[in-house]
Structure formats: structure tokens, C-alpha cells
Design a protein around this motif. Structure first.
Motif: not given
Length: 592
Positions: A136-148, A158-174
Motif C-alpha cells: 500500500a505504501a509503495w503504490l500510494t507513493a506513486a499517486l502524487d508523482r509527476t506523470h507525463a 488504475m492504482v486507485s481502483l486497485g486500492l479501492d478494491r483492497v480497502g486502502v485509503a488514499h486521495d480519490r479527489e486526485a
């Protein structure tokens, strides 16, 4: 994908399941003890080896996750579960490294998020509490990185959808902010651009639409308006995208990342997965299955040792982009998304339909292309796109024509016509004496698609040389007209389609105003000069330049021009054996 005697697929779902296993199981010996780093060869991509090994681990999940979600068996889920735990553990020697800005790791997080969304019981449930925390920490760390600013914005979705499925809280507004930005790339007729660029290639179906359809299927209940828009655009796109596929299932080779091979057909699997019924289920099924059959029949060439190679029709390192590592080709497994559907889904129960009857010509203004059908083959006539960033960008985007039968060629280097393999191009040289250095169309300016099936664009090989090219469909031929305004003397060489020279020498003709070559299988490529001022020749290109045939010859018209304004016109034929007789008939008249 095997067929019964009546022509219908026999156990198509089981065949696709077998195909996934056939592709994934040879990777297991490369996974090492941890399973985290699947190293399939020497990495020469611009990213580091850890990211390349992650690519080898993650990309097969595009096929394995649907396989598992649909109840298909796979004997090595433990390898991927162990690999997920090890790769996200900073203390493990096979740790993938922390995702950075504009990092290849961000690309691969999408497959992991997708897999968690589809098969958490295979990848998440077997992990301990501490291992889950690290994932969870590794995936959530990727969420706020600069993407092309292009299709990459879908990766954290896609990461957010996976985190939703396994119940990991994260910034869904982003997530919604990224989706809002992605929707600004929408164009007419269901097309997108890949970011704020002119790029309209396979990244539209296999990325922009594919991810949008996955999102619509998995998050449509909570975001119904956006899901409806994704489905509506996909429905519009499907009507035109059919024209990119030949009757035998081959897709037009065009653009970058061709080493992803049958990801070209991934869009057809996304439609039923998201419940988009714009076309009959049997027609969509036929589009996907024919495409996968076409590739599977070439397994001996594309995967000679059981592992997908860098290349297209065969191992060909020159096809690779600077971001392609040994595991890159496994993006192809996106084509297996329908395996997540139950056996009773209409996609699986429908009878496979043959290719739809389509018009001979389709103009696609958003892509700057004209699609021409003849004899079951497809030729894409282009004039809008260019790409100076990828390797061989002018060959992959800026040629006049791309063919499902003849493919296209990439230059081995820029010294001479043999090395340049300038098929479907007008190559010009200002060398004194024997021409060695050639320039071709690299950037298309003032591009226009016309209703009569013409693409027109202007290009400048030198500041004092302006060439405007009109490329027109006239099936089975296409017509080319070039207006050249030059301040210097030029030598010109205009290539037809490169034709396979293996299997023994076929007929070749070199004459004033014409050049033609025929393969041992009967495929014909020829040009007729409609103004009569050029000489025909047949060039033996360096091996390994064409994306489909390993060794080719190239019919070419050559001539010399003094400074001034000139017009060059020719009719070009690329035909299979059934239509090769068209060469003996009068070619169509020039339009411009």
C-alpha cells in the motif's frame, strides 16, 4: 481460438485461457527466488534495470488478472504474490525502488493496480499484514508523482481502483482531477489525442480507450456520467477502428511501440468488458479472435524460445523505442480482458461473425488518415502525424502509406537507398555526383484530409525546398502527387511497398517509368510514373529493415531535378496474388 469445421470458434474462451498460460508460464524460470524481478534479457532501455525487471513482473498481469477473475487456472500465482511482497519491501535485495517523477515504475503500477482490482484473492489476500502495508505504501507513493501529460494520467487511476478494491485509503479527489484532464483530450468520432499533441496512434485504442473502459466497468456505479462518456466515445471510435484491421485479423502496423503487438486488439476486448454494445457481440468477438489468431500463428517468429521478443513480425531490435526493455512486449496481454467475463456473457456465447462489409475508403480527419480496403487488405494513407522523439519516428509516422500485407520499413542508417529502405517515401538528396545522403518527410505541415480520400501535407527537407504531397485512395491503387519547389538541384527516389524476397527470386521489372517486384508467394508491389520522367529500379534493402518480412526488395522510381518548380505523379499498387493482375491494367489517372 481453434475453429470447428463449420468455421465457428471451438471453445474460444478455453483457447484464450490456454494462450495466456502459453505466454506466462515460460516467464516463471526468469523470476528468481523472490518472483519480483522477471529479467528476460539485457536491458538497454533508458530506465534502470530494476524498473525493467518490474516491467517483466507487472505486464503479464494484464492477461493473468482477467484469466483469474474469470475462473481460469494458473499454477504460479504464488510467484506473483511473493514477487509483489518482495518488490515493495525496501529491505529486500529485489526491491523495485521507490517510484519517482516521470519514472518507468509509474507505468508498471497500472498493471498492479488493475490486478488488485480484479484478483485481490490471488495477490493481496496471501500477504501478511506487514507485507500489505508495504504494498500500500509503495503504490500510494506513486499517486502524487509527476506523470507525463498524456495517457500516463490513467496509471494512478488504475492504482486507485486497485486500492479501492483492497480497502486502502488514499486521495480519490486526485483521481478525478486526472480523469478531468484526460477528458480534455477528446476529439471527434470517438478519437482522443495522446496528450496535447498530434499523436493519434494505437495509444488511443490500447491506452486511452482501454483504461477508460476499465474505469467505466469498475467505477461506473459511483461515477456514472463519466463512465457514460467513456462508453459513448468508445462506441463512436469502434465504428471507424474496424477499418484498421484486415480480413485475416492483421492490424495496420503504424506508429510507436509496435513491439506490444496484439495489444492492437485490446480495444475489442474492452467493449464487452464495459458493456458497450455498439456492434453485435459476434462481430466484436470476430475482430478480437481473428487478430489473436493472426499473431498466434506467428509464434515461432515472434517468440522463438517461448518468450516474446522485441520486434514486430520477428525479433527486430530496430523496432524498439528508447523506453522498451526486455519485458515490454507483454503489454500485448491487454488483449485478454474478456477472460474476466463469465462463460455465459454474450461475448462468449455469440457466434463469431466474419469481417463486416465495409466501404473501400474511410476518411478519418482526427487521425489525419485515409483507410483503404482492397482484397481483404488495409492500407493507411497518412499525412498529418510526425514524431521526432521516438527512434525511427519519420518511418513510423510520416510515410505516405502503411500496409497490413507489406508493413513498412525502418532505415538501417541514412547512407544510401539500400540502407535507407525508403518504402512509401519520397527520398531526396542534394549530393553532387552519386547520391548517398537522403532526406525524407519528417514533419507534416498544413495537413488536410479531403472527402475524396486524399491526404495532403507540406514538408521542407531544407529551408529552400518545399514539397507538397497529395496521397489519394483509388483501390487497389493509391495515387501520389508531389509539387516540388526547390532552390537546389535534387536527386529523387520514390519507393513503393517493400516485398518479401525470401522463397526464391520472383519476377522483377525495371523500366523507364515503372518498377515492379513480385514475391515467391505472389505478392506484388509496383509503381507507374504518370508523367514519364523517371526511371524504375528494384533495390535490395538491407535485411531486417521491414517490420514483417526479414529480407525485401523495393521497387523505386528515380530521377533528377534542377532548381525550380516540378510535379511528380505516380500510381502505386500493393496487392496480394488475387489482385496482382491489376498491374497489367491501366492505372488510375492522377487527381492533382
Amino acid at each position: 481460438m481453434a475453429q470447428g469445421a463449420d468455421g465457428r470458434p471451438a471453445a474460444a474462451r478455453e483457447d484464450l485461457q490456454d494462450y495466456v498460460r502459453e505466454l506466462a508460464e515460460p516467464l516463471v524460470p526468469f523470476a528468481g527466488e523472490s518472483g519480483a524481478r522477471i529479467r528476460l534479457g539485457v536491458n538497454i532501455a533508458h530506465h534502470d534495470d530494476a524498473a525493467a525487471d518490474l516491467e517483466g513482473y507487472a505486464r503479464p498481469l494484464w492477461g493473468l488478472a482477467p484469466l483469474g477473475a474469470g475462473g481460469g487456472d494458473f499454477a504460479h500465482w504464488d510467484v506473483w504474490a511473493q514477487g509483489l511482497a518482495a518488490g515493495t519491501d525496501p529491505a529486500h535485495p529485489d526491491h523495485w525502488g521507490r517510484p519517482g517523477h516521470l519514472d518507468q515504475r509509474l507505468v508498471e503500477t497500472a498493471a498492479i493496480g488493475f490486478a488488485l482490482a480484479l484478483v485481490p484473492e490471488r495477490l493481496w489476500d496471501p500477504l501478511s499484514g506487514a507485507e500489505r502495508d508495504r504494498v500500500a505504501a509503495w503504490l500510494t507513493a506513486a499517486l502524487d508523482r509527476t506523470h507525463a501529460p498524456n495517457n500516463w494520467d490513467f496509471f494512478p487511476v488504475m492504482v486507485s481502483l486497485g486500492l479501492d478494491r483492497v480497502g486502502v485509503a488514499h486521495d480519490r479527489e486526485a483521481r478525478h482531477a486526472r480523469l478531468d484532464r484526460l477528458e480534455t483530450y477528446a476529439l471527434a468520432d470517438g478519437w482522443y489525442s495522446d496528450g496535447a499533441t498530434e499523436q493519434r496512434d494505437y495509444y488511443i485504442p490500447w491506452a486511452m480507450h482501454f483504461y477508460g473502459l476499465v474505469y467505466a466497468a469498475l467505477a461506473g456505479a459511483e461515477d456514472p456520467a463519466r463512465a457514460a462518456r467513456f462508453r459513448e466515445r468508445a462506441a463512436a471510435f469502434a465504428l471507424g477502428f474496424r477499418h484498421w484491421f484486415a480480413d485475416d485479423g492483421a492490424a495496420v502496423p503504424f506508429g510507436r511501440s509496435l513491439t506490444y503487438r496484439f495489444a492492437q486488439g485490446a480495444f475489442w476486448g474492452g467493449l464487452p468488458y464495459a458493456g458497450v454494445g455498439v456492434l453485435p457481440a459476434g462481430e466484436v468477438k470476430g475482430q478480437l479472435l481473428r487478430h489473436l489468431r493472426w499473431w498466434r500463428e506467428r509464434t515461432a517468429q515472434t517468440s522463438p524460445h517461448g518468450v516474446l521478443t522485441i520486434g514486430y513480425g520477428y525479433p527486430q531490435p530496430g523496432v524498439a523505442e528508447q523506453y522498451n526493455g526486455p519485458g515490454s512486449p507483454y503489454w500485448a496481454m491487454k488483449a485478454f480482458l474478456p477472460l474476466a467475463l463469465p462463460a455465459g456473457d454474450p461475448f462468449w456465447t455469440a457466434e463469431e461473425q466474419p469481417p463486416a462489409e465495409l466501404p473501400a475508403t474511410l476518411v478519418q480527419p482526427p487521425a489525419g488518415a485515409v483507410l483503404m480496403r482492397s482484397g481483404g487488405d488495409v492500407t493507411l494513407l497518412g499525412g498529418r502525424q510526425s514524431n521526432a522523439w521516438v527512434r525511427g519516428g519519420s518511418a513510423k509516422y510520416a510515410k505516405f502509406a502503411y500496409s497490413t500485407r507489406f508493413g513498412f520499413s525502418l532505415p538501417a542508417d541514412e547512407l544510401g537507398l539500400v540502407h535507407g529502405a525508403y518504402d512509401s517515401m519520397l527520398a531526396v538528396s542534394d549530393d553532387e555526383g552519386e547520391p548517398v545522403h537522403f532526406r525524407v518527410r519528417e514533419r507534416c505541415e498544413d495537413a488536410v484530409t479531403e472527402a475524396d480520400g486524399t491526404v495532403c501535407a507540406t514538408w521542407h527537407p531544407w529551408p529552400d525546398v518545399e514539397i507538397t504531397s497529395w496521397i489519394s485512395a483509388s483501390a487497389p491503387w493509391h495515387l501520389r502527387t508531389h509539387r516540388i519547389r526547390t532552390g537546389r538541384a535534387l536527386y529523387t527516389a520514390e519507393g513503393g511497398f517493400a516485398v518479401d524476397r525470401d522463397g526464391g527470386p520472383g519476377p522483377r521489372t525495371e523500366a523507364e517509368g515503372a518498377a515492379v517486384a513480385v514475391s515467391a508467394a505472389g505478392d506484388l508491389s509496383g509503381l507507374r510514373d504518370l508523367d514519364g520522367g523517371r526511371t524504375g529500379t528494384v533495390i535490395e534493402c538491407l535485411p531486417g529493415t521491414n517490420v514483417l518480412a526479414r529480407r525485401t526488395v523495393l521497387p523505386t522510381l528515380t530521377g533528377s531535378l534542377p532548381p525550380g518548380e516540378h510535379w511528380l505523379r505516380c500510381a502505386v499498387l500493393g496487392a496480394g496474388p488475387a489482385q496482382a493482375a491489376a498491374w497489367e491494367q491501366e492505372p488510375p489517372a492522377a487527381r492533382h
